[in-house]
Design a protein around this motif. Structure first.
Motif, mmCIF file in Angstrom:
data_model
loop_
_atom_site.group_PDB
_atom_site.id
_atom_site.type_symbol
_atom_site.label_atom_id
_atom_site.label_comp_id
_atom_site.label_asym_id
_atom_site.label_seq_id
_atom_site.Cartn_x
_atom_site.Cartn_y
_atom_site.Cartn_z
ATOM 1 N N ALA A 31 43.619 38.673 30.857
ATOM 2 C CA ALA A 31 42.940 38.999 32.117
ATOM 3 C C ALA A 31 41.819 40.007 31.879
ATOM 4 O O ALA A 31 40.743 39.905 32.478
ATOM 5 N N PHE A 52 37.037 33.523 35.741
ATOM 6 C CA PHE A 52 38.337 33.851 36.326
ATOM 7 C C PHE A 52 38.812 32.739 37.245
ATOM 8 O O PHE A 52 38.077 32.290 38.112
ATOM 9 N N VAL A 91 42.226 32.528 39.243
ATOM 10 C CA VAL A 91 43.529 33.109 39.561
ATOM 11 C C VAL A 91 44.523 32.076 40.074
ATOM 12 O O VAL A 91 45.717 32.336 40.083
ATOM 13 N N HIS A 130 49.679 30.967 35.544
ATOM 14 C CA HIS A 130 49.918 32.368 35.930
ATOM 15 C C HIS A 130 51.202 32.490 36.757
ATOM 16 O O HIS A 130 51.882 33.515 36.697
ATOM 17 N N TRP A 132 50.972 36.464 36.987
ATOM 18 C CA TRP A 132 49.821 36.445 37.888
ATOM 19 C C TRP A 132 49.304 37.853 38.197
ATOM 20 O O TRP A 132 48.122 38.035 38.491
ATOM 21 N N TRP A 139 45.975 39.413 36.680
ATOM 22 C CA TRP A 139 44.761 38.718 37.123
ATOM 23 C C TRP A 139 44.330 39.231 38.499
ATOM 24 O O TRP A 139 43.148 39.519 38.726
ATOM 25 N N PHE A 140 45.289 39.361 39.406
ATOM 26 C CA PHE A 140 44.968 39.864 40.743
ATOM 27 C C PHE A 140 44.628 41.352 40.720
ATOM 28 O O PHE A 140 43.766 41.803 41.473
ATOM 29 N N CYS A 148 35.426 31.351 42.605
ATOM 30 C CA CYS A 148 35.724 30.558 41.416
ATOM 31 C C CYS A 148 35.005 29.222 41.589
ATOM 32 O O CYS A 148 35.349 28.430 42.464
ATOM 33 N N SER A 184 38.676 33.840 46.450
ATOM 34 C CA SER A 184 39.883 34.665 46.447
ATOM 35 C C SER A 184 39.534 35.983 47.122
ATOM 36 O O SER A 184 38.621 36.679 46.689
ATOM 37 N N THR A 216 41.197 39.510 47.905
ATOM 38 C CA THR A 216 42.376 40.153 47.325
ATOM 39 C C THR A 216 42.709 41.531 47.890
ATOM 40 O O THR A 216 43.729 42.095 47.494
#
Length: 128
Positions: free
Chosen positions: A16, A24, A26, A31, A37, A40-41, A53, A63, A65
């Motif tokens: 990551a 990237f 996610v 993941h 996972w 990555w987050f 993405c 994404s 987040t």
């Protein structure tokens, strides 16, 4: 956590950290199947909280987040839509093959959203 799990998580953290943000993805199923996972987050929240993405097996996706950004997107139905005609709200093979957002359990955009939510939030009828 077993040593193998620690090694797997450490490897995920390294991948990551080394992956350029423009690569990237996610939503990569690996993941989640390996329960790796989180790194990555974590990186997205820190460096690119609203991430696009462009290339994935599901097609392009965004994404979001961070909590406040999620609330902003979820409450601005004029600017952001969960309409299946515009891509929907779930990553899936073919949004139209799963029926309406309501049938999938998703949240349709306004003005459809409020009546759907009310129908789901209503208390059950009394027994009898």
């Amino acid at each position: 956590m077993a040593d193998g799990d620690n090694a797997l998580m450490q490897s995920a953290r390294e991948r990551a950290a080394a992956t350029p943000l423009d690569q990237f993805h996610v939503a990569d199923v690996s993941h989640f199947t390996t329960d790796t996972w989180a790194p990555w987050f974590e990186r997205l929240r820190r460096e690119d909280p609203v991430h696009y993405c462009a290339n994935s097996e599901y097609g392009p996706y965004w994404s979001v987040t961070r909590f406040n950004d999620i609330v902003a997107v979820d409450s601005n139905h004029e600017a952001f839509s969960s309409s299946s005609e515009r891509g929907g709200i779930a990553i899936q093979d073919n949004p139209t093959s799963f029926g309406s957002a309501r049938a999938r359990g998703g949240q349709p955009s306004q003005p459809t959203h409020s009546p759907c939510r009310k129908s789901r939030s209503a208390p059950p009828p009394p027994p009898g």
